[in-house]
Design a protein around this motif. Sequence first.
Motif: not given
Length: 120
Positions: A34, A49, A51
């Motif tokens: 990540l 992305t 989270i």
Amino acid sequence: MEEQKGISRSPRELLEYNLLPLVGHLLMLTLALLFLWSNVTTFIHKSPTRIPEVQIPKDPVLECAQALRFEINCDFSVLQDIASGRDFKKILAVCFLSHLPFWSSIKQFIHLKLVIKIVI
């Protein structure tokens, strides 16, 4: 290692890896991926992305702490009863349980002595 005929080994035995280290390593690998993805997205002009935010609620933690405190206080009161001599049955139980390994070792010694006499 050689595999013996007729004996099947479980996947856990083949990997020789425990569950907790596996989970920990998978979490670290996920975190590293990540991190890398969030840094790579700036170079390839993609949106990073999202989270989700994780929070532990306050009430279940307080209830768990309160239940644990209650159990510890009950154990302390039992220990106080034993130490002050108020509950004779508990004192006998503690004395018996504390000497159980001693009697077990004597029993094993006598058994070993009998086995040696039979063999010799």
